[in-house]
Design an enzyme around this catalytic site. Structure first.
Site, mmCIF file in Angstrom:
data_model
loop_
_atom_site.group_PDB
_atom_site.id
_atom_site.type_symbol
_atom_site.label_atom_id
_atom_site.label_comp_id
_atom_site.label_asym_id
_atom_site.label_seq_id
_atom_site.Cartn_x
_atom_site.Cartn_y
_atom_site.Cartn_z
ATOM 1 N N SER A 1 0.858 -1.187 0.000
ATOM 2 C CA SER A 1 0.000 0.000 0.000
ATOM 3 C C SER A 1 0.888 1.229 0.000
ATOM 4 C CB SER A 1 -0.887 0.005 1.250
ATOM 5 O OG SER A 1 -1.499 1.264 1.446
ATOM 6 N N TYR B 1 -1.714 -0.659 10.202
ATOM 7 C CA TYR B 1 -1.838 -1.025 8.792
ATOM 8 C C TYR B 1 -0.603 -0.547 8.023
ATOM 9 C CZ TYR B 1 -3.785 -1.318 4.063
ATOM 10 O OH TYR B 1 -4.002 -1.622 2.748
#
Length: 232
Positions: free
Chosen positions: A125, A140
């Site tokens: 990501s 995350y």
């Protein structure tokens, strides 16, 4: 994951699709088969290492040796770091980092034993590279940064076996996870130069490149696809 499975099937791959929700898997398998593709749904919880190993074995029994792996599992934390329970911390680490590592190693172990080249594409990501804070996504970001380093380290370890390990780091693309985030924090596109959350179809070409013969010399690379959404 849904999009990538359809993309690979349309390119001629026989795909083993995995997720926790069997009903979603069955629906995707039916869609792929309806388009003339080959798909085998395999229920898998990435928090359970035994299920990971068993899923690779089942995929091999049904479709043959796994030569392409898309390591796509991911869950958000959606809480500030100091407010997270140990259960949430374990779930995020296990799903986003430990599970993908175990899965990559299990696929590679079988490829090495068979003396067969392979391609592993890990989905990271843009959060691995930047985090403004305040959004409740620190863990995350940490686990997705781990995916980047995992990609680099395993590419070095397995290069001699002709197993290419690369990654894709998407920005804000439309997905079930993104929909959940937008419902919590509202419209994030006002600060984007192109004022949009991107269509996942615009990642197809990158995925196909990383598993194609034309990228044989590319390993240990993470390709950023962020639509110009943030600082460089």
């Amino acid at each position: 994951g849904w999009r990538f499975a359809k993309t690979l099937a349309a390119a001629g791959a026989s795909v083993a699709i995995t997720a926790r929700r069997k009903d979603r898997l069955d629906a995707l398998a039916a869609e792929i088969r309806g388009s003339g593709g080959v798909a085998e749904p395999i229920a898998l919880d990435m928090q359970d290492p035994a299920q990971i190993v068993a899923a690779v074995a089942e995929a091999e029994r049904k479709l043959g040796l796994v030569t392409i792996l898309v390591n796509n599992a991911g869950v958000p934390d959606a809480q500030h770091a100091t407010k997270q329970s140990l259960e949430l911390i374990n779930r995020v680490f296990d799903t986003n980092l430990r599970g993908p590592y175990i899965l990559a190693c299990e696929v590679a172990r079988r490829l090495i034993a068979a003396k067969t080249p392979g391609r592993i594409v890990n989905i990271s990501s843009m959060g691995a590279f930047r985090y403004q804070g305040g959004g409740g996504a620190a863990l995350y970001s940490i686990t997705k940064a781990g995916i980047v380093r995992m990609t680099e380290a395993l590419s070095a370890e397995w290069a001699g076996y002709n197993i290419n390990v690369n990654g894709i780091a998407p920005g804000a693309f439309s997905s079930e996870m993104m929909d959940g985030m937008l419902s919590r924090i509202g419209d994030i596109t006002k600060g984007f130069p192109r004022r949009r959350v991107v269509d996942p179809a615009l990642m197809d070409s990158t995925l196909l490149y990383l598993v194609a013969p034309s990228s044989e010399a590319v390993t240990g690379t993470v390709i950023k696809i962020d639509d110009g959404q943030g600082p460089k």
